[in-house]
Design a protein around this motif. Structure first.
Motif, short mmCIF file in Angstrom:
data_model
loop_
_atom_site.label_atom_id
_atom_site.label_comp_id
_atom_site.label_asym_id
_atom_site.label_seq_id
_atom_site.Cartn_x
_atom_site.Cartn_y
_atom_site.Cartn_z
N SER A 1 38.45 -30.17 -29.30
CA SER A 1 38.71 -30.37 -27.87
C SER A 1 39.72 -31.49 -27.68
O SER A 1 39.56 -32.57 -28.24
N HIS B 1 42.25 -25.57 -16.60
CA HIS B 1 41.85 -25.18 -17.95
C HIS B 1 40.34 -24.96 -18.06
O HIS B 1 39.88 -24.32 -19.00
N ASP B 2 39.56 -25.51 -17.13
CA ASP B 2 38.11 -25.34 -17.16
C ASP B 2 37.64 -24.13 -16.37
O ASP B 2 36.45 -23.79 -16.41
N ARG C 1 40.88 -17.07 -21.11
CA ARG C 1 40.32 -18.34 -20.62
C ARG C 1 40.44 -19.41 -21.71
O ARG C 1 40.18 -19.16 -22.89
N MET C 2 40.77 -20.63 -21.30
CA MET C 2 40.99 -21.72 -22.24
C MET C 2 39.69 -22.43 -22.60
O MET C 2 39.45 -22.75 -23.76
N ASN C 3 38.84 -22.69 -21.62
CA ASN C 3 37.64 -23.51 -21.88
C ASN C 3 36.50 -23.08 -20.98
O ASN C 3 36.69 -22.81 -19.79
N ARG C 4 35.31 -23.02 -21.57
CA ARG C 4 34.07 -22.86 -20.82
C ARG C 4 33.28 -24.16 -21.02
O ARG C 4 32.71 -24.37 -22.10
N PRO C 5 33.25 -25.04 -20.00
CA PRO C 5 32.65 -26.36 -20.19
C PRO C 5 31.23 -26.33 -20.74
O PRO C 5 30.80 -27.26 -21.41
N ASN D 1 36.15 -22.36 -27.60
CA ASN D 1 37.04 -22.94 -26.60
C ASN D 1 38.36 -23.38 -27.23
O ASN D 1 38.46 -23.58 -28.44
N TRP D 2 39.37 -23.55 -26.38
CA TRP D 2 40.66 -24.16 -26.70
C TRP D 2 41.55 -23.31 -27.60
O TRP D 2 42.62 -23.75 -28.00
#
Length: 526
Positions: free
Chosen positions: A57, A395-396, A460-464, A470-471
């Motif tokens: 991350s 990004h989230d 999608r870039m990131n799933r918190p 992710n990323w």
């Protein structure tokens, strides 16, 4: 912050389709900048460029000052003569998800080899430039080099588990390290120099095309970082240098137990006594990397959620006031006008708004957040003020197409239709949202590249809330079709975000032309 109407694209460097499996500062980055220029975009927003730790991350960094070696382009190293072309053959290609593990295993040794070649055969002028870089960054560079070498010597375990003489930075132990591992330490410094050389060249290329770089500064730093190892006195640690209190956010609608992030908290009182010297150094470094800065978790500069380190959740934390007013005043005294954007999403108090407005920082508004109920309408354009940065998503978030397909309920869809009134099929939603952001009074609007390319949840870039996967998103090497740039450029012209300057009164240059009418028709139908 200036009052020009600007538009930009959000894309992290690792998402470029670069050779070697991870996006970097090579040819794909320059091609992306050309695309931005053709699309009349004036900002490129990136995520933190810091070296990453567990999970890769960009918000989980090993240093708040250093650069991520994975972003160094092997092609440019070969072009500059620091490594032979045949040495970089056979790496992962341009397409597919970013492979951070492969980059660490296969790319790092090649970058180290290139750095060694620099040490052995750099010219006099190159050595002078390297020495100047070392001198300009003396406040962090040597310590970061030692931190990285010690991580390798100790099999990458957290610094607090190293032998005590290194964990507590005893003078004799560090002297021995300098004497016994001088070559490795020099290589680490050269790697940072190569990162800086490539990034500055890319940033200059942006500047020549009228594009500014918007970077990202996270408020907190990792415990397992060179920052905490080097400066334990400015963090809330016990005698064994373990955190006593950590960061997070309290329980809310989304989480009954809140979020326990685990970053060590600052000793703000001590930092105040020292004139916020560490923060001054951090912002100085950031301003060397970026033209503008997004401050992540801005509300933490007014008050932060403090959790005892032995608590497993964030439930039993407490709000503690932070000296944000004094900090930003100090930064303003040192640097002048502060080119900051405040990430002020979530539950924001009047005190946070007051702090942001006092220093004229624009806040953020995410269109995807605006359609659930009346309380969410502050994220819709009719509630915007000029000193705002409007996003379709970040990004989230899910991509706009993914949000429409997978996340919206019937009530959201009805509200979207009532507000935008142009959604006849799912193909309309992305450009309708982008037009709404661009038409708004917000001085800045930013679109994730995934929205420009009309991509769904797969991009999608990131799933918190997700720990894995992710990323890693990268766009396909043939994705930047000129039609996207043409369509986006027309929208920028029609919403006065293209950098056009009004001609002087009496000039014929401002009269409408046949081409202008054609572009107006294109802009009204996209």
């Amino acid at each position: 912050m200036g009052q020009d109407r600007l538009s930009g694209v959000l894309l992290h460097v690792t998402s470029l389709p670069s050779y070697g499996g991870v996006g970097d500062f090579g040819p794909a980055a320059y091609a992306f900048v050309d695309f931005l220029a053709a699309a009349k975009q004036r900002l490129w927003q990136v995520l933190p460029l810091s070296p990453t730790g567990y999970g890769s991350s960009p918000y989980s960094a090993l240093s708040a000052f250093a650069g991520n070696f994975q972003l160094i382009s092997l092609e440019r190293l070969a072009q500059d003569g620091w490594i032979a072309w045949d040495r970089i053959q056979g790496l992962p290609g341009h397409d597919g998800p970013a492979d951070f593990e492969a980059a660490s295993e296969r790319k790092l040794p090649l970058i180290q080899e290139a750095a060694g070649n620099f040490l052995d055969r750099a010219s006099g002028d190159q050595r002078v430039r390297f020495q100047k870089f070392c001198q300009d960054n003396i406040s962090w560079l040597t310590d970061y080099a030692m931190f990285n070498v010690l991580r390798r010597l100790n099999n990458y375990i957290s610094w607090n588990e190293w032998p005590i003489e290194y964990a507590q930075r005893q003078h004799d132990a560090l002297t021995t390290l300098l004497n016994d591992h001088g070559r490795e330490l020099a290589v680490e410094q050269v790697i940072q120099f190569l990162f800086s050389e490539q990034w500055c060249a890319l940033k200059s290329y942006c500047g020549e095309r009228g594009i500014r770089v918007l970077g990202d500064v996270a408020i907190f730093v990792n415990y397992d970082s060179a920052d905490v190892w080097t400066n334990p006195d400015i963090f809330e640690l016990d005698e064994e240098r373990r955190p006593t209190r950590v960061s997070g956010v309290p329980p809310d609608y989304f989480s009954a137990t809140g979020q326990r992030w685990g970053n060590p908290l600052y000793k703000w009182g001590l930092l105040r006594e020292r004139g916020f010297d560490w923060w001054v150094a951090r912002i100085r470094r950031s301003l060397a990397l970026y033209d503008m800065i997004r401050l992540d978790h801005f509300r933490g500069f007014e008050a932060f959620w403090s959790i005892a380190a032995d608590e497993e959740t964030a439930i039993n934390g407490q709000w503690v006031k932070a000296p944000g007013q004094e900090l930003f005043q100090r930064l303003k005294d040192v640097f002048g006008d502060l080119p900051f954007i405040a990430e002020d999403l979530g539950l924001i108090t009047p005190e946070v708004d007051e702090l942001r407005e006092h220093f004229c920082m624009p806040g953020m508004r995410i269109l995807q957040f605006g359609f659930s109920d009346r309380g969410s309408h502050l994220y819709l354009p009719h509630r915007f003020v000029q000193n705002t940065v409007a996003y379709t998503g970040t990004h989230d978030n899910n991509t706009t197409l993914g949000w429409w397909r997978d996340d919206c309920n019937d009530n959201d869809r009805t509200n979207v239709q009532n507000y935008l009134q142009t959604i006849t099929n799912e193909g309309d939603i992305v450009w309708a949202m982008m037009r709404a952001a661009a038409r708004s009074v917000a001085n800045i609007c930013i679109f994730p590249l995934q929205d420009v390319l009309h991509l769904g949840t797969e991009a999608r870039m990131n799933r918190p809330s997700g720990a894995f996967g992710n990323w890693t998103w990268r766009y396909d090497s043939n994705a930047l079709h000129p039609d996207f740039a043409t369509k986006l450029a027309a929208l920028m012209e029609m919403t006065d975000r293209d950098g056009y300057e009004e001609p002087a009164k009496g000039s014929d240059a401002g009269k409408p032309t046949e081409e202008a009418h054609e572009r107006a028709e294109l802009g009204s139908t996209t």
